[in-house]
Scaffold this motif. Structure first.
Motif, PDB file in Angstrom:
ATOM      1  N   ILE A   1      42.145  40.946  46.318  1.00  0.00           N
ATOM      2  CA  ILE A   1      42.944  40.124  45.416  1.00  0.00           C
ATOM      3  C   ILE A   1      43.984  40.972  44.693  1.00  0.00           C
ATOM      4  O   ILE A   1      45.141  40.587  44.556  1.00  0.00           O
ATOM      5  N   ARG A   2      43.567  42.153  44.264  1.00  0.00           N
ATOM      6  CA  ARG A   2      44.481  43.030  43.524  1.00  0.00           C
ATOM      7  C   ARG A   2      45.483  43.729  44.430  1.00  0.00           C
ATOM      8  O   ARG A   2      46.480  44.241  43.981  1.00  0.00           O
ATOM      9  N   GLY A   3      45.144  43.755  45.721  1.00  0.00           N
ATOM     10  CA  GLY A   3      46.063  44.261  46.722  1.00  0.00           C
ATOM     11  C   GLY A   3      46.231  45.711  46.671  1.00  0.00           C
ATOM     12  O   GLY A   3      46.982  46.486  46.853  1.00  0.00           O
TER      13      GLY A   3
ATOM     14  N   ALA B   1      31.569  41.496  46.602  1.00  0.00           N
ATOM     15  CA  ALA B   1      32.382  41.107  45.448  1.00  0.00           C
ATOM     16  C   ALA B   1      33.455  42.156  45.166  1.00  0.00           C
ATOM     17  O   ALA B   1      34.608  41.817  44.870  1.00  0.00           O
ATOM     18  N   ILE B   2      33.105  43.428  45.289  1.00  0.00           N
ATOM     19  CA  ILE B   2      34.082  44.514  45.087  1.00  0.00           C
ATOM     20  C   ILE B   2      35.173  44.439  46.143  1.00  0.00           C
ATOM     21  O   ILE B   2      36.362  44.600  45.834  1.00  0.00           O
ATOM     22  N   LYS B   3      34.793  44.180  47.386  1.00  0.00           N
ATOM     23  CA  LYS B   3      35.781  44.046  48.463  1.00  0.00           C
ATOM     24  C   LYS B   3      36.746  42.905  48.163  1.00  0.00           C
ATOM     25  O   LYS B   3      37.961  43.038  48.333  1.00  0.00           O
ATOM     26  N   ARG B   4      36.214  41.767  47.707  1.00  0.00           N
ATOM     27  CA  ARG B   4      37.069  40.607  47.388  1.00  0.00           C
ATOM     28  C   ARG B   4      37.996  40.933  46.225  1.00  0.00           C
ATOM     29  O   ARG B   4      39.175  40.580  46.246  1.00  0.00           O
ATOM     30  N   MET B   5      37.492  41.601  45.205  1.00  0.00           N
ATOM     31  CA  MET B   5      38.333  41.956  44.074  1.00  0.00           C
ATOM     32  C   MET B   5      39.433  42.928  44.479  1.00  0.00           C
ATOM     33  O   MET B   5      40.581  42.795  44.027  1.00  0.00           O
TER      34      MET B   5
END
Length: 117
Positions: free
Chosen positions: A115-117, A108-112
């Motif tokens: 997303i924030r780039g 989940a941290i990796k995905r966030m």
């Protein structure tokens, strides 16, 4: 775990089991010393109280913390106390659910981050 307690209330005692001897802290000694009734405390608070007795060092755990918890009543003023668990209990003795939870949080941290780039 070695006991590093200041033992302000004289609760430290020996428990002999077969050929082994263990240092423990007896809540009944605390009851007599400060005239309180610990049987009225919820079981979870008695566990916390024993932890405070075991870890009393005058730096993180003080005699006043022990008295406060021993005399706790529902609705009493809140006070932060130290808690130093000797072990962590998991819902499954294999620890698999905890590892799965950690892996899920990592993803989940990796995905966030993506997303924030």
């Amino acid at each position: 775990m070695a006991i590093a307690s200041g033992n302000s209330f004289g609760t430290r005692d020996k428990l002999n089991v077969g050929a082994q001897s263990f240092d423990i802290h007896r809540l009944e000694f605390l009851e007599k010393k400060i005239s309180c009734n610990l049987t009225k405390l919820p079981f979870s608070l008695r566990i916390l109280l024993e932890n405070l007795l075991r870890c009393e060092d005058g730096r993180f755990v003080h005699a006043e913390d022990i008295k406060f918890l021993a005399n706790w009543t529902p609705g009493a003023k809140e006070k932060e106390i130290a808690f130093m668990p000797a072990r962590v209990l998991l819902q499954d003795f294999t620890g698999v659910p905890a590892v799965v939870d950690l892996a899920t949080m990592r993803e989940a941290i990796k995905r966030m981050a993506a997303i924030r780039g």
